[in-house]
Each structure stands twice: as structure tokens, then as C-alpha cells.
Design a protein around this motif. Structure first.
Motif, PDB file in Angstrom:
ATOM      1  N   ALA A  14       0.826  -1.205   0.000  1.00  0.00           N
ATOM      2  CA  ALA A  14       0.000   0.000   0.000  1.00  0.00           C
ATOM      3  C   ALA A  14       0.861   1.256   0.000  1.00  0.00           C
ATOM      4  CB  ALA A  14      -0.921  -0.009   1.219  1.00  0.00           C
ATOM      5  N   ALA A  15       1.886   1.280   0.836  1.00  0.00           N
ATOM      6  CA  ALA A  15       2.732   2.471   0.976  1.00  0.00           C
ATOM      7  C   ALA A  15       3.474   2.792  -0.313  1.00  0.00           C
ATOM      8  CB  ALA A  15       3.717   2.275   2.127  1.00  0.00           C
ATOM      9  N   PHE A  52      -7.027   1.037   4.781  1.00  0.00           N
ATOM     10  CA  PHE A  52      -8.256   1.043   5.564  1.00  0.00           C
ATOM     11  C   PHE A  52      -8.701  -0.384   5.915  1.00  0.00           C
ATOM     12  CE2 PHE A  52      -9.728   5.351   3.612  1.00  0.00           C
ATOM     13  CZ  PHE A  52      -8.915   6.034   4.494  1.00  0.00           C
ATOM     14  N   ILE A  53      -8.595  -1.304   4.964  1.00  0.00           N
ATOM     15  CA  ILE A  53      -8.955  -2.696   5.258  1.00  0.00           C
ATOM     16  C   ILE A  53      -8.028  -3.265   6.328  1.00  0.00           C
ATOM     17  CG2 ILE A  53      -9.214  -5.032   4.330  1.00  0.00           C
ATOM     18  CD1 ILE A  53      -9.947  -3.873   1.665  1.00  0.00           C
ATOM     19  N   ILE A  54      -6.731  -2.964   6.210  1.00  0.00           N
ATOM     20  CA  ILE A  54      -5.764  -3.413   7.215  1.00  0.00           C
ATOM     21  C   ILE A  54      -6.152  -2.863   8.586  1.00  0.00           C
ATOM     22  CG2 ILE A  54      -3.358  -3.285   7.965  1.00  0.00           C
ATOM     23  CD1 ILE A  54      -2.625  -3.069   4.941  1.00  0.00           C
ATOM     24  N   SER A  55      -6.524  -1.585   8.641  1.00  0.00           N
ATOM     25  CA  SER A  55      -6.925  -0.979   9.916  1.00  0.00           C
ATOM     26  C   SER A  55      -8.141  -1.672  10.504  1.00  0.00           C
ATOM     27  CB  SER A  55      -7.226   0.516   9.722  1.00  0.00           C
ATOM     28  OG  SER A  55      -6.048   1.249   9.506  1.00  0.00           O
ATOM     29  N   ASP A 185     -18.200   7.157   3.558  1.00  0.00           N
ATOM     30  CA  ASP A 185     -17.463   7.160   2.293  1.00  0.00           C
ATOM     31  C   ASP A 185     -16.455   6.019   2.199  1.00  0.00           C
ATOM     32  OD1 ASP A 185     -18.861   9.316   1.403  1.00  0.00           O
ATOM     33  OD2 ASP A 185     -17.297  10.797   1.802  1.00  0.00           O
ATOM     34  N   TYR A 186     -15.851   5.663   3.345  1.00  0.00           N
ATOM     35  CA  TYR A 186     -14.789   4.654   3.332  1.00  0.00           C
ATOM     36  C   TYR A 186     -15.015   3.539   4.351  1.00  0.00           C
ATOM     37  CZ  TYR A 186     -12.363   8.050   0.470  1.00  0.00           C
ATOM     38  OH  TYR A 186     -12.025   8.912  -0.545  1.00  0.00           O
ATOM     39  N   GLY A 187     -16.137   3.584   5.058  1.00  0.00           N
ATOM     40  CA  GLY A 187     -16.387   2.596   6.100  1.00  0.00           C
ATOM     41  C   GLY A 187     -16.468   1.165   5.595  1.00  0.00           C
ATOM     42  N   MET A 188     -16.837   0.994   4.316  1.00  0.00           N
ATOM     43  CA  MET A 188     -16.948  -0.372   3.776  1.00  0.00           C
ATOM     44  C   MET A 188     -15.607  -1.104   3.785  1.00  0.00           C
ATOM     45  SD  MET A 188     -16.665   2.137   1.397  1.00  0.00           S
ATOM     46  CE  MET A 188     -18.348   2.591   1.036  1.00  0.00           C
ATOM     47  N   PHE A 189     -14.515  -0.357   3.689  1.00  0.00           N
ATOM     48  CA  PHE A 189     -13.194  -0.990   3.718  1.00  0.00           C
ATOM     49  C   PHE A 189     -12.822  -1.406   5.144  1.00  0.00           C
ATOM     50  CE2 PHE A 189     -13.216   1.964   0.094  1.00  0.00           C
ATOM     51  CZ  PHE A 189     -13.009   1.050  -0.931  1.00  0.00           C
ATOM     52  N   ILE A 235      -7.712  -5.667  -4.542  1.00  0.00           N
ATOM     53  CA  ILE A 235      -7.490  -5.454  -3.120  1.00  0.00           C
ATOM     54  C   ILE A 235      -8.215  -6.514  -2.285  1.00  0.00           C
ATOM     55  CG2 ILE A 235      -8.005  -3.902  -1.186  1.00  0.00           C
ATOM     56  CD1 ILE A 235      -7.454  -1.550  -3.044  1.00  0.00           C
ATOM     57  N   PHE A 236      -9.459  -6.784  -2.620  1.00  0.00           N
ATOM     58  CA  PHE A 236     -10.227  -7.777  -1.863  1.00  0.00           C
ATOM     59  C   PHE A 236      -9.653  -9.177  -2.064  1.00  0.00           C
ATOM     60  CE2 PHE A 236     -13.023  -4.340  -1.181  1.00  0.00           C
ATOM     61  CZ  PHE A 236     -13.980  -4.695  -0.239  1.00  0.00           C
TER      62      PHE A 236
END
Length: 335
Positions: A14-15, A52-55, A185-189, A235-236
Motif C-alpha cells: 500500500a505504501a 483502511f482494510i488493514i486498519s 465514504d470509506y467505512g466499507m473498507f 485489493i479484496f
């Protein structure tokens, strides 16, 4: 909390994607570029969604077992804020000293507001553009702390149904306050990360797979476009490989190293990198070499910050917490 090498790999992926996006496509957009446009790494910007998924996975994992809301809040604060302040201070100083007319330096009042990390909520400019992603992270931490305190974290499926329904509704009708306070907006991740945790460690079944599919649907509805569709598929699928122990093949030391320095690397690379590239373009006419040198420099700076500032400060704060808890327990026993 156990540290999973595969998560460091994903952080590293990601980075470096975000860095490549900023040094190619974003640099071109802001300043112009002799680097061939066909090689711009536009999809690198979506490394943030992977973060975000990692978090979601990591934060939910941190709330399992014996912990308290105080421990959770302290650990999140000590993990996020000291490194953020260090990196923000470096960026503020370097951009100010560079005095580049095309890289806007901010006044002290904006710097002070940025110390809160909540500046975006009040439409105050960020010291560095990458800070926008910290707001969804913070509101996710707050919501998870609240759910933990209410004792609702064992109702993951119910939370997913309610939250995803709000996200899909927001993508269709734009609910008020959704972007920040409900993290629509980004909660799904973040939610996908929680569900992936359930699959990996909590014996999730077809319900989790179905809800992950709805996370994907919510992502596509909120962020439409064929390119994004394929990026989200990748990503998924990458996270599915992690869940089913098929990511060990990518546990290369360079990726693990990038994961190790990922937070300072993310916070430092944009404006400092832009300043360096604009100065060194006078001496390094080859754009490939200029980008490579800049990446090497910013990775070195991020490692120095990680090794000699982030980790020692984090270690000190965590030890301080343990010592104070030990002292409080000793006083309690004496009563």
C-alpha cells in the motif's frame, strides 16, 4: 497482540503504491513532468483503501481478549499522534524553508490546528495533502471504542448490515454528516477488514463472505468507475489470499521493511518529496533517476524517523502506561 508478517507485506504494498502515485501522476498534475505520462501510476492512490482494510482487521483484533477502553484509547493515541507530530513538524519546517511558490506553506495557526488531526472536519488546510485519510481512521477508532464500551462487538453481522445499509443509502442519496461522523465514504473498507478477521480467526462462514460481497458493492457504488472496480477486486482478492494463508510467497524482506516504516513513509513522502524533486530537477535531468533518488531519500528519512523517533517514543509511552498501572494497582492493594 500477535504481529503478522503478511500484514506488514500489505502495508508495504500500500505504501509504495501511494508513493509512486504521488511522484508520477500527482507530481505531473501539480508541477508538470518530463516523465512519460503513459507510465503514471494513477492506481497507486488506492493504496489508501488497502490501508483502511488493514486498519479494520488490526483494530478489531486489538479489541479481542482482555483489554479496556482506556488501554485501547491510549494505544491508539501513542501509535498515531507522536509520529504524526514529528512528521508534520518536519514537513512544516522543510516546506517553509524551501519557500517554493508552487508548494504552499501554511501559517502557524494552521499548523496548530493540524496538531489535533481533526483539521479536515473544520475545512482547515492540511500541512500535507496525505493527512486527509487520517480523519476516516480516527472516526473508525472512535466508533470501535464506542461499540466496545457498549459490549456490541460480538454482534459483527448486525453491525455490518446496519452500517452497509447506511453506506449504500449514502451513495444513492448523500446522507447528512455521513462523510465524517458515520464514516460512510470509506467505512466499507474498515468493515471488510473486520469481516476478514472473522474469517481468519473466528470461524466465519458464508455470512461473512456475503457481507464482504456487500462491502465490495458499497465500495463500487460510492466510488464508481471500471478502473476502480478492477482495483477493488484486486485489493479484496489480496486480502482473501492473506486470510487463507496464501500470501507467504510475498513475504519478501523489502515489503516487510516498507511495512515497518509505512506510517512515517506515508506521512513524510508527499510535500518533502515534491520539494526535493523540484530542487534536484535542476541537477538530475533524467526523470527516472530523479524519482528513484527521491524514493531512496524518503525511504531513508522514514527509516530514520521510525528507528530513532517513532519506536523509542512508542516504547517509552507504552512502558509509562504499564508503570502507572502497576503503581495504581499497588496503591489499590494498600487500601
Amino acid at each position: 497482540m500477535v504481529r503478522l508478517k503478511e500484514l506488514d507485506v500489505l502495508r508495504g504494498i500500500a505504501a509504495i503504491n501511494v508513493v509512486l502515485f504521488h511522484y508520477t501522476a500527482k507530481f505531473r498534475l501539480n508541477f508538470g513532468h518530463d516523465y512519460p505520462q503513459k507510465y503514471d501510476w494513477n492506481i497507486g492512490q488506492y493504496g489508501v483503501e488497502l490501508f483502511f482494510i488493514i486498519s479494520g482487521f488490526v483494530i478489531f483484533m486489538s479489541l479481542q481478549g482482555k483489554t479496556t477502553i482506556g488501554d485501547f484509547a491510549y494505544k491508539r493515541f501513542s501509535r498515531l499522534y507522536p509520529t504524526y507530530w514529528i512528521c508534520m513538524g518536519l514537513t512544516f519546517l522543510i516546506v517553509g524553508l524551501a519557500n517554493d511558490p508552487k508548494i504552499e506553506s501554511q501559517p502557524p495557526a494552521v499548523f496548530l490546528m493540524n496538531l489535533t488531526m481533526f483539521q479536515g472536519v473544520f475545512n482547515v488546510k492540511n500541512i500535507d495533502g496525505v493527512y486527509w485519510s487520517l480523519i476516516p481512521e480516527l472516526f473508525f477508532y472512535v466508533s470501535m471504542g464506542l461499540l466496545f464500551q457498549l459490549g456490541w462487538l460480538d454482534k459483527v453481522r448486525t453491525i455490518a448490515v446496519v452500517w452497509l445499509s447506511l453506506m449504500i443509502g449514502n451513495s444513492l442519496f448523500k446522507l447528512p454528516f455521513g462523510a465524517y461522523f458515520l464514516n460512510l465514504d470509506y467505512g466499507m473498507f474498515f468493515m471488510a477488514g473486520i469481516l476478514f478477521y472473522q474469517l481468519k480467526f473466528a470461524k466465519g462462514d458464508w455470512h461473512e463472505h456475503l457481507l464482504i460481497a456487500f462491502c465490495f458493492l458499497a465500495a463500487v457504488l460510492q466510488h464508481p468507475g471500471m478502473t476502480l472496480f478492477y482495483v477493488f477486486v484486486f485489493i479484496f482478492l489480496l486480502f482473501y489470499l492473506f486470510v487463507y494463508n496464501q500470501l507467504q510467497i510475498l513475504t519478501w524482506r523489502p515489503f516487510i521493511f516498507l511495512g515497518y516504516i509505512s506510517y512515517p513513509l506515508y506521512l513524510l513522502h508527499q510535500n518533502i518529496g515534491f520539494v526535493w524533486m523540484r530542487i534536484m530537477a535542476r541537477y538530475i535531468p533524467n526523470e527516472y533517476l530523479l524519482i528513484s533518488v527521491t524514493i531512496a531519500l524518503i525511504v531513508t528519512i522514514a527509516w530514520l524517523v521510525t528507528r530513532f523517533l517513532e519506536k523509542p517514543v512508542l516504547h517509552f509511552l507504552r512502558n509509562l502506561r504499564v508503570q502507572r498501572q502497576g503503581y495504581a494497582n499497588a496503591l489499590q492493594k494498600q487500601k
